[in-house]
Enzyme design. Structure first.
Site, PDB file in Angstrom:
ATOM      1  N   GLU A  17       0.824  -1.207   0.000  1.00  0.00           N
ATOM      2  CA  GLU A  17       0.000   0.000   0.000  1.00  0.00           C
ATOM      3  C   GLU A  17       0.866   1.267   0.000  1.00  0.00           C
ATOM      4  O   GLU A  17       0.522   2.261  -0.647  1.00  0.00           O
ATOM      5  CB  GLU A  17      -0.925   0.027   1.227  1.00  0.00           C
ATOM      6  N   LYS A 116      23.895   0.231  -0.109  1.00  0.00           N
ATOM      7  CA  LYS A 116      23.297  -0.903   0.592  1.00  0.00           C
ATOM      8  C   LYS A 116      23.462  -0.808   2.101  1.00  0.00           C
ATOM      9  O   LYS A 116      24.505  -0.452   2.613  1.00  0.00           O
ATOM     10  CB  LYS A 116      23.922  -2.206   0.103  1.00  0.00           C
ATOM     11  N   GLU A 609      28.060  -7.777  -4.203  1.00  0.00           N
ATOM     12  CA  GLU A 609      27.117  -7.544  -3.098  1.00  0.00           C
ATOM     13  C   GLU A 609      27.159  -8.619  -2.039  1.00  0.00           C
ATOM     14  O   GLU A 609      26.736  -8.396  -0.923  1.00  0.00           O
ATOM     15  CB  GLU A 609      25.665  -7.605  -3.551  1.00  0.00           C
ATOM     16  N   HIS A 698      21.466   4.549 -17.336  1.00  0.00           N
ATOM     17  CA  HIS A 698      20.421   5.015 -16.414  1.00  0.00           C
ATOM     18  C   HIS A 698      19.829   6.346 -16.862  1.00  0.00           C
ATOM     19  O   HIS A 698      18.795   6.753 -16.364  1.00  0.00           O
ATOM     20  CB  HIS A 698      20.999   5.173 -14.996  1.00  0.00           C
TER      21      HIS A 698
END
Ligand code: GLN
Ligand code: ZN
Length: 758
Positions: A17, A116, A609, A698
């Protein structure tokens, strides 16, 4: 009596939501009041869900990011948003994403950098500091939510990021030392704590996950300074550490002058006894026993077994909690009506994890017999998973056991292979290629959705995707690219596409986890031994190759990336799952080769990562990660050219491992760094071929021929031209065709110019 509490609850809502409300607001389709109202509803719902806890987190909710919230609380905003029109919320979103609702022209600023959050897939907005940074308290958000929590009748425990971790996460914009800001920062924390105490908070959870990382003496000292200052303030502090072991910081963490300590008893279980021994007798110990990083049911009897002596020793000083904030898991397994019922019975999302916590507390506080049914049901689920034939495939286990070193070994060293490949492929100097994907148009997405909903047949779907592939191939031929790709039209996502075809994976319907802002990901669930029932990409690639005489590059996702972007098993080491994936993708590589595909790219976007938080553990991760890649890639003939791709290029500290991957060609993202990121390849004398990205995908901007030529010349100063490729930074799936064509046209023209000049 052991108390139970939670460190944080997912804020996105069971049906995302928050995402939809944020995006509606950004598009100007709803008002600030409507967004704030939805946020308030979500908080109330979350507190209701957590009402069985003794202490409930407040301030964990965020309209974008909890680190950005803390920057606002501390009055640390970048100067570029000073004096702009609109509300505080407008500025909040400007720092978060460069713009707020209806911003145009002068109100656009560059967004804060995102990175991150420790070793999770959550990204926070990096606080910006300089030697001039000042702080001033803005406690409205926290005080407002504290009042709301009280209205909702819960026992509230405000959650804030501690001062040392806040600075640890910050970035100096002027080369100053951010630790020098601590003296200016602490008074603001003191004021904040006093305000929270005035507002009735008995406990404040102060998150200091930096304590699970390697800290030099300045940082350790900062912890001492900070907490010896803050001990003068009234609320009791629960110092929260998570995501790993404390190791050499254990005594420091135990002895800081706070009222309680939280430790991650999933990742640092073996440290709990030590912590119990070291912890001064007046302190509370919060033990994070439920895994906040995965989606598996907790083995409750197993936890009780080791927890019991700890509980006996600590008595009222024991608190129980999830290991970390539940931000990193989906909200509610209850929504997953379509999930296979066996597998569903093994899982727990955020709500279910809190129920587990209650069972553990009742077992300890009221006796096991009071929860005998719950414990028995839990044990049955654990046993069923441990025994399930769907989880355990003896053939796969045997295949991993019999991996021999030669599986990861190419037949000849790179120098020899390169010669054969050049003869075989006959490519020009500065060969041009792309990273794999072409635009995922609305049309493609609509077709896939219609197929999923069974509105169109498999035949129609395949025909439509083939048409897209043909379109991509024809456009690439027109552009004059040297190595073509099929364009990945048929792939929704580079991990999900493979997961859906591998045995051992399932997919949830609503298992969303926040990645950043309104962006959520739905990691596939790797539940069992991995095998590949049949070829996954061969038909598509073969079809694409049949359309052209140019070499076509087959496109796969590598095992490490598939692993790092999934929820993984907790019943075997990650390395074992990775090797299983490696064997499955290796079969695909060999099938592609057998189908006549001479160039195969294996993407390892997420290899970096996966690096552990502590440097000491890096090498062992890199060892199995690189070995997995080698097993995947190296079962081919010398003539077959293996490419890999990574979306970032900060390889300074892992260049040796990158070289050890031994891909014939590596394509990386470098355009925004003016090729400086190639320095480490030069210093290391990286021996194989490199495609340093020449433009940023990008951005919708079209790079000029001159720009590309200039960048490639910079590259050629570092890497011999014979070993350079010309390609964009990454895949083009998020771009539009009208941007892609002129950009690639210029790229091809640049390559021609470079060839003429050499
Ligand atoms: N082959 C993928 C693509 O082009 C690679 C994406 C990535 O590196 N994230 O989209
Ligand atoms: Zn990429």
């Amino acid at each position: 009596m052991a108390l139970i509490h939670n460190l944080g609850f997912p804020r996105i809502g069971a049906k995302r939501e928050l995402k939809f409300a944020q995006e509606a607001f950004w598009k100007g389709q709803s008002s600030e009041a409507e967004l704030l109202d939805l946020a308030k509803q979500l908080r109330a719902e979350n507190w209701k869900t957590q009402s069985s806890l003794d202490l409930v987190p407040v301030g964990d909710f965020s309209l974008y990011d909890q680190v950005l919230d803390m920057s606002f609380t501390l009055g640390n905003l970048p100067a570029r948003v000073d004096g702009l029109e609109g509300s505080e919320l407008d500025n909040y979103f400007r720092v978060a994403r460069g713009r707020s609702a209806n911003d145009s022209g002068c109100n656009c600023v560059h967004a804060g950098e995102m990175t991150k959050w420790f070793d999770t897939n959550y990204h926070y907005i990096v606080p910006e500091v300089t030697s001039e940074t000042t702080f001033s308290l803005n406690a409205d958000r926290l005080l407002g939510q504290l009042a709301e929590a009280r209205e909702n009748g819960v026992n509230a425990k405000p959650v804030i990021i501690g001062p040392v971790t806040y600075l640890w996460l910050s970035k100096e914009k002027d080369g100053s030392n951010r630790l020098d800001l601590l003296p200016a920062l602490l008074p603001v924390y003191s004021q904040l704590l006093e305000k929270l105490a005035d507002a009735g908070a008995e406990w404040v959870q102060i998150d200091e996950p930096a304590l699970v990382t390697e800290l030099d003496s300045d940082w350790k000292h900062a912890f001492e300074t900070a907490y010896h200052t803050l001990k003068a303030n009234r609320p009791k502090l629960l110092l929260a550490t998570y995501f790993g072991t404390l190791q050499e910081n254990l005594q420091l963490a135990c002895n800081l002058p706070v009222a309680g300590l939280h430790v991650d008893a999933v990742r640092a279980r073996e440290e709990v006894t030590k912590v119990v021994d070291w912890l001064p007798p007046h302190k509370v110990l919060s033990v994070g026993v439920i895994n906040g990083r995965n989606i598996w049911k907790t083995h409750l009897n197993g936890v009780l077994e080791w927890l019991n002596p700890v509980a006996e020793k600590l008595g009222d000083r024991l608190w129980l909690a999830p290991s970390c904030s539940l931000l990193h898991v989906p909200v509610d397994l209850g929504s997953e009506a379509k999930l296979d019922s066996d597998i569903r019975s093994w899982l727990a999302f955020a709500r279910q994890k809190l129920a587990e916590l209650s069972v553990l507390a009742r077992a300890i506080n009221d006796g096991y017999e009071t929860v005998a049914d719950e414990l028995a049901a839990n044990q049955a689920a654990i046993d069923s998973r441990a025994r399930s034939e769907r989880v355990h495939n003896p053939k796969v286990k045997e295949a991993v056991r019999s991996i021999s070193p030669d599986l990861g070994q190419r037949k000849s060293p790179y120098g020899e292979r390169a010669g054969k490949q050049h003869t075989h492929l006959n490519l020009p100097l500065y060969p041009t290629t792309t990273i794999g994907s072409f635009p995922q148009t609305q049309d493609i997405r609509k077709t896939r959705l219609a197929f999923k909903k069974q509105e169109i047949s498999a035949g129609d779907y395949t025909a439509k995707m083939k048409a897209e592939i043909e379109h991509a191939v024809r456009e690439q031929e027109k552009l004059g690219l040297d190595v073509l790709v099929h364009g990945e039209a048929e792939r929704n996502d580079m991990v999900e596409y493979f997961g859906e075809q591998l045995e051992g994976y399932v997919f949830s319907q609503f298992g969303w986890v926040q990645s950043y802002g309104s962006r959520c990901v739905k990691p596939p669930i790797l539940f069992g031994d991995i095998s590949r029932p049949k070829a996954m990409t061969v038909d598509w690639i073969k079809y694409a190759q049949s359309l052209t005489n140019k070499p076509l590059k087959g496109m796969l996702t590598g095992p490490v990336t598939i692993l790092n972007w999934s929820f993984v098993r907790d019943d075997q080491p990650r390395s074992e799952s990775c090797l299983q994936l490696a064997l499955a993708i290796r079969q695909e590589v060999q099938d592609l080769e057998a189908a006549g595909v001479n160039i195969i790219q294996i993407d390892e976007a997420a290899l970096r990562e996966g690096l552990p938080l502590r440097r000491l553990e890096w090498q062992s991760y890199l060892d199995w990660a690189v070995e997995s890649f080698r097993i995947t890639a190296n079962g081919v003939r010398d003539e077959t050219q293996i490419h890999t791709h990574m979306c970032y290029s900060e390889f300074n500290d892992i260049i040796e491992s990158i070289a050890h991957m031994d891909a014939d060609v590596i394509t990386i993202e470098t355009s925004r760094s003016d090729m400086e990121l190639l320095d480490v390849f030069e210093e290391f004398e990286y021996p194989n071929e490199i495609g340093p990205g020449v433009y940023d995908i990008h951005s919708p901007n079209i790079p000029s021929v001159e720009q590309i030529v200039k960048l490639m010349k910079m590259a050629a100063e570092r890497i011999p031209a014979q070993r350079l490729w010309v390609n964009p930074d990454c895949g083009l799936k998020t771009r539009q065709w009208p941007e892609v064509i002129p950009a690639l046209d210029n790229m091809v023209a640049a390559a021609r110019e470079l060839r003429e000049q050499s």
